[in-house]
Design an enzyme around this catalytic site. Sequence first.
Site, mmCIF file in Angstrom:
data_model
loop_
_atom_site.group_PDB
_atom_site.id
_atom_site.type_symbol
_atom_site.label_atom_id
_atom_site.label_comp_id
_atom_site.label_asym_id
_atom_site.label_seq_id
_atom_site.Cartn_x
_atom_site.Cartn_y
_atom_site.Cartn_z
ATOM 1 N N ASP A 15 0.851 -1.188 0.000
ATOM 2 C CA ASP A 15 0.000 0.000 0.000
ATOM 3 C C ASP A 15 0.889 1.240 0.000
ATOM 4 O OD1 ASP A 15 -2.334 1.387 -0.080
ATOM 5 O OD2 ASP A 15 -2.871 1.103 2.021
ATOM 6 N N GLU A 56 1.839 3.846 -4.038
ATOM 7 C CA GLU A 56 1.368 2.463 -4.104
ATOM 8 C C GLU A 56 2.283 1.608 -4.984
ATOM 9 O OE1 GLU A 56 -3.387 3.450 -3.504
ATOM 10 O OE2 GLU A 56 -2.487 3.470 -5.496
ATOM 11 N N ASP A 81 -5.185 -2.906 -2.259
ATOM 12 C CA ASP A 81 -6.505 -2.277 -2.344
ATOM 13 C C ASP A 81 -6.540 -1.176 -3.390
ATOM 14 O OD1 ASP A 81 -5.786 0.336 -1.113
ATOM 15 O OD2 ASP A 81 -5.567 -0.815 0.724
ATOM 16 N N ASP A 130 -1.203 -0.871 5.043
ATOM 17 C CA ASP A 130 -1.674 0.498 5.243
ATOM 18 C C ASP A 130 -1.030 1.118 6.480
ATOM 19 O OD1 ASP A 130 -3.901 2.667 4.749
ATOM 20 O OD2 ASP A 130 -4.073 2.141 6.868
ATOM 21 N N HIS A 327 6.153 -13.780 42.001
ATOM 22 C CA HIS A 327 6.936 -13.770 43.235
ATOM 23 C C HIS A 327 6.103 -13.260 44.412
ATOM 24 C CE1 HIS A 327 7.147 -9.386 43.163
ATOM 25 N NE2 HIS A 327 7.343 -9.499 41.863
ATOM 26 N N GLU A 403 11.171 -8.299 34.873
ATOM 27 C CA GLU A 403 10.105 -7.301 34.795
ATOM 28 C C GLU A 403 10.558 -6.118 33.939
ATOM 29 O OE1 GLU A 403 7.227 -6.388 34.433
ATOM 30 O OE2 GLU A 403 6.352 -6.650 36.414
#
Length: 524
Positions: A15, A56, A81, A130, A327, A403
């Site tokens: 696209d 495009e 598209d 897109d 934990h 973490e």
Amino acid sequence: MSVPPSSRELIVEADGGSRGNPGPAGYGAVVLDPVTGETLAEAAEYIGVATNNVAEYKGLVAGLKVARELFPDATVHVRMDSKLVVEQMSGRWKIKHPDMKPLAAEAGRVFPAGRVRYEWIPRERNKHADRLANEAMDAGKRGRQWEPSASTAALDASAARNAAAPPPSGPPGDAAAGAARARAALAGLPGTTSAPGSGAAAATGRTDRTAPAADGQAPALFGDTALFGDSASGSESPFSPTSPRASESAVSPTSPRASESAVSPTSQEPSASGAVVSPPPRAPRADAHVPSGATQVAAPAPAPAPRQGWSGGPDMGAPATFVLLRHGETALTPEKRFSGSGGTDPELSEAGLRQARAVAEALAARGTVQEIISSPLTRCRQTAAAVAARLGLDVRIEQGLRETDFGAWEGLTFAEVRERHPEDLDAWLASPKAAPTGGGESFAAVARRVAATRDRLTAAHAGRTVLLVTHVTPIKTLVRLALGAPPESLFRMELSAASISAVAYYADGNASVRLLNDTSHLRT
């Protein structure tokens, strides 16, 4: 001249857009495995001022070149598209515009004509490309080029596919039939809409674009047929194969979450090369070079034909079962402070040590945990050590289970961060790509790390029950990804200190959540 046949097919979706037509423009392209829908490579670039159609065409050329670098002998199914590009490249419409003639000729030279076919698809089915194009235009607006490591296009496309999946038609609770139809549409199999002749104008400007058991009995946890399959000697995956787990949706937080308990950022981290790479069944050429503005994600892997519902199929064997243990408490936990991997690395409090001993007894009573793997952080190592001592097992450390690094916010409450770093906090809450003040990890970085860790561990521990001692963010991320749930689901899960959750991973790529936030062992 006849074209030698190829046994491999790739899908290229491309696209391009222009904010002004002509105006600031960019393109995006993605190469997909037609069987699994897996993202193999992405390309995007800001190209300056241009028209939609030029953008495009440039997206098409980039997508074809990336596909050629992956597998030069492949056949390619291009889906766009843009009615104009599809019809012109199919030879049904003449190419009159002088800017597009050389681009069309360049696209035609990438693969022999007999190896490329074109299909028009509605814009809503071209969201991945897109989004890449819009990311490229957004980068250009900031005076930069698109960066693969910062892209969330694959994640957003995965979330959109999950959200758009048809309702299931199998037994109650079986989402397999809907998932199979979604995969069929993705791969262009029967049941999809091929519409080279159905009307759609060429694209215009894209602007953006556990409850406790009765009578005091311990709940079933591990190895129980109620939670982990139909037999102890092997198990058929209860669902048909779903889309791959490698590309997962990033989180855009919707509400303040201030502690390790309350803050549940999930994100994905690129590897050193900016891509998560899966071992291909057949490697691309050794001298292959991915064009500028592109990132190779993975090579396609053959997959079995999807089967639906509870119908018979091959025995997948016993799954890799991850028992997910958060934990125990630290001094920061009840105060709801940011507590990640970039702070003081607190130890368990007295309450946390009691919780670790309690969960160790609960796991010993079940007797099914075969290995223990822990985050490197002290609170997890202490919790894992208590369980290991009770079970007589060793503990292995896995860096990928740590973490989030909350940067300069470590040890602060949400209110304190709001007071000291209001703009950074707003940006962090608004975008998964924003990192906490002082060089912490973005949401997108952590989720990639967790997903890559999951893939390594499931491959290494098939048929085994493994205890992963980790944190809020990794556990919620694993659960969300297993469910295929949208990002906001992370903020709708409670995950207490020393709680137990469980996910089973099958050989066909499916995952089944078996338990979430069980704390019955703490209620004695």
